[in-house]
Write an enzyme that holds these catalytic residues in place. Structure first.
Site, PDB file in Angstrom:
ATOM      1  N   ASP A  30      72.325  28.379  28.225  1.00 11.56           N
ATOM      2  CA  ASP A  30      71.985  29.151  29.397  1.00 11.56           C
ATOM      3  C   ASP A  30      70.568  29.678  29.341  1.00 11.56           C
ATOM      4  OD1 ASP A  30      73.792  31.491  31.145  1.00 11.56           O
ATOM      5  OD2 ASP A  30      71.806  32.052  30.703  1.00 11.56           O
ATOM      6  N   ASN A  87      83.113  34.318  35.453  1.00 16.07           N
ATOM      7  CA  ASN A  87      82.962  35.163  36.406  1.00 16.07           C
ATOM      8  C   ASN A  87      83.356  35.042  37.816  1.00 16.07           C
ATOM      9  OD1 ASN A  87      82.041  36.987  34.195  1.00 16.07           O
ATOM     10  ND2 ASN A  87      80.109  36.201  34.228  1.00 16.07           N
ATOM     11  N   GLY A  93      80.890  40.030  38.584  1.00 20.92           N
ATOM     12  CA  GLY A  93      79.782  39.663  37.938  1.00 20.92           C
ATOM     13  C   GLY A  93      79.096  38.410  38.209  1.00 20.92           C
ATOM     14  N   GLN A  94      79.602  37.523  39.076  1.00 19.06           N
ATOM     15  CA  GLN A  94      79.142  36.226  39.356  1.00 19.06           C
ATOM     16  C   GLN A  94      77.881  36.358  39.968  1.00 19.06           C
ATOM     17  OE1 GLN A  94      81.799  33.843  41.652  1.00 19.06           O
ATOM     18  NE2 GLN A  94      80.519  31.770  41.304  1.00 19.06           N
ATOM     19  N   HIS A 100      81.176  27.754  36.607  1.00 19.91           N
ATOM     20  CA  HIS A 100      80.907  27.652  35.106  1.00 19.91           C
ATOM     21  C   HIS A 100      81.627  28.524  34.448  1.00 19.91           C
ATOM     22  CE1 HIS A 100      78.350  30.893  37.262  1.00 19.91           C
ATOM     23  NE2 HIS A 100      78.335  31.711  36.039  1.00 19.91           N
ATOM     24  N   LEU A 101      81.641  27.743  33.070  1.00 24.47           N
ATOM     25  CA  LEU A 101      82.458  28.615  32.048  1.00 24.47           C
ATOM     26  C   LEU A 101      81.168  29.205  31.158  1.00 24.47           C
ATOM     27  CD1 LEU A 101      84.865  26.989  33.015  1.00 24.47           C
ATOM     28  CD2 LEU A 101      85.612  26.734  30.845  1.00 24.47           C
ATOM     29  N   HIS A 102      81.189  30.247  30.831  1.00 24.57           N
ATOM     30  CA  HIS A 102      80.442  30.718  29.758  1.00 24.57           C
ATOM     31  C   HIS A 102      81.140  30.664  28.396  1.00 24.57           C
ATOM     32  CE1 HIS A 102      77.516  33.251  32.198  1.00 24.57           C
ATOM     33  NE2 HIS A 102      78.564  33.159  33.173  1.00 24.57           N
TER      34      HIS A 102
HETATM   35  P1  AMP Z   1      76.909  34.175  36.345  1.00 23.12           P
HETATM   36  O1  AMP Z   1      76.366  35.473  36.280  1.00 23.12           O
HETATM   37  O2  AMP Z   1      78.362  34.370  35.690  1.00 23.12           O
HETATM   38  O3  AMP Z   1      76.927  33.644  37.482  1.00 23.12           O
HETATM   39  O4  AMP Z   1      76.295  33.549  35.261  1.00 23.12           O
HETATM   40  C1  AMP Z   1      75.177  32.737  35.886  1.00 23.12           C
HETATM   41  C2  AMP Z   1      74.624  32.258  34.489  1.00 23.12           C
HETATM   42  O5  AMP Z   1      73.431  31.330  34.819  1.00 23.12           O
HETATM   43  C3  AMP Z   1      73.531  33.295  33.956  1.00 23.12           C
HETATM   44  O6  AMP Z   1      73.938  33.627  32.519  1.00 23.12           O
HETATM   45  C4  AMP Z   1      72.191  32.821  34.156  1.00 23.12           C
HETATM   46  O7  AMP Z   1      71.216  33.356  32.892  1.00 23.12           O
HETATM   47  C5  AMP Z   1      72.402  31.258  33.882  1.00 23.12           C
HETATM   48  N1  AMP Z   1      71.321  30.514  34.803  1.00 23.12           N
HETATM   49  C6  AMP Z   1      70.696  30.841  35.862  1.00 23.12           C
HETATM   50  N2  AMP Z   1      69.875  29.832  36.216  1.00 23.12           N
HETATM   51  C7  AMP Z   1      69.943  28.930  34.896  1.00 23.12           C
HETATM   52  C8  AMP Z   1      69.325  27.719  34.794  1.00 23.12           C
HETATM   53  N3  AMP Z   1      68.389  27.295  35.679  1.00 23.12           N
HETATM   54  N4  AMP Z   1      69.481  27.260  33.610  1.00 23.12           N
HETATM   55  C9  AMP Z   1      70.257  27.766  32.627  1.00 23.12           C
HETATM   56  N5  AMP Z   1      71.099  28.864  32.985  1.00 23.12           N
HETATM   57  C10 AMP Z   1      70.653  29.568  34.043  1.00 23.12           C
END
Ligand code: AMP
Length: 114
Positions: A30, A87, A93-94, A100-102
């Protein structure tokens, strides 16, 4: 989707720090890590989020979780513990509209989540 940032990462049109990839998914660090280990696991196929998946996508969803566990082992946070977060939509909170999975690890997580 050409205007989706995660599709572009999967297609390597945008640079990312990839830790795992196969024919179905890509895992990368991330950009704004919320823990010492913070990796995103995404399918190559575009879904706006997990709510857009159907029953036919269950094997893919299982694969994404297995990959997250493999990456957790690879990055040495399996034994200490980790958290998987998905999310979806506004209240979830998306912020990026590509499933995507965190994978979060390397520190003590708290509960309830914010
Ligand atoms: P969400 O808020 O669950 O949609 O998570 C989106 C995630 O994507 C956040 O943790 C961001 O920091 C991450 N993110 C956004 N753009 C990038 C990128 N170019 N490379 C890596 N992570 C990213």
């Amino acid at each position: 989707m050409t205007d989706c940032i995660f599709c572009r990462i999967a297609n390597k049109e945008i640079t990312s720090r990839i830790v795992y990839e196969d024919d179905r998914c890509v895992a990368f660090h991330d950009l704004h890590p919320q823990a010492p280990v913070h990796v995103l696991v995404i399918p190559r196929q575009h879904f706006d989020n997990i709510l857009a998946c159907g029953a036919e996508d269950a094997p893919l969803l299982g694969h994404l979780q297995w990959v997250a566990c493999e990456v957790a082992r690879q990055l040495n946070v399996a034994e200490s513990g980790m958290r998987l977060v998905v999310n979806a939509n506004r209240d979830g909170g998306q912020s990026v509209n590509h499933l995507h999975l965190h994978l979060l690890g390397g520190r003590q997580m708290t509960w309830p989540p914010g």
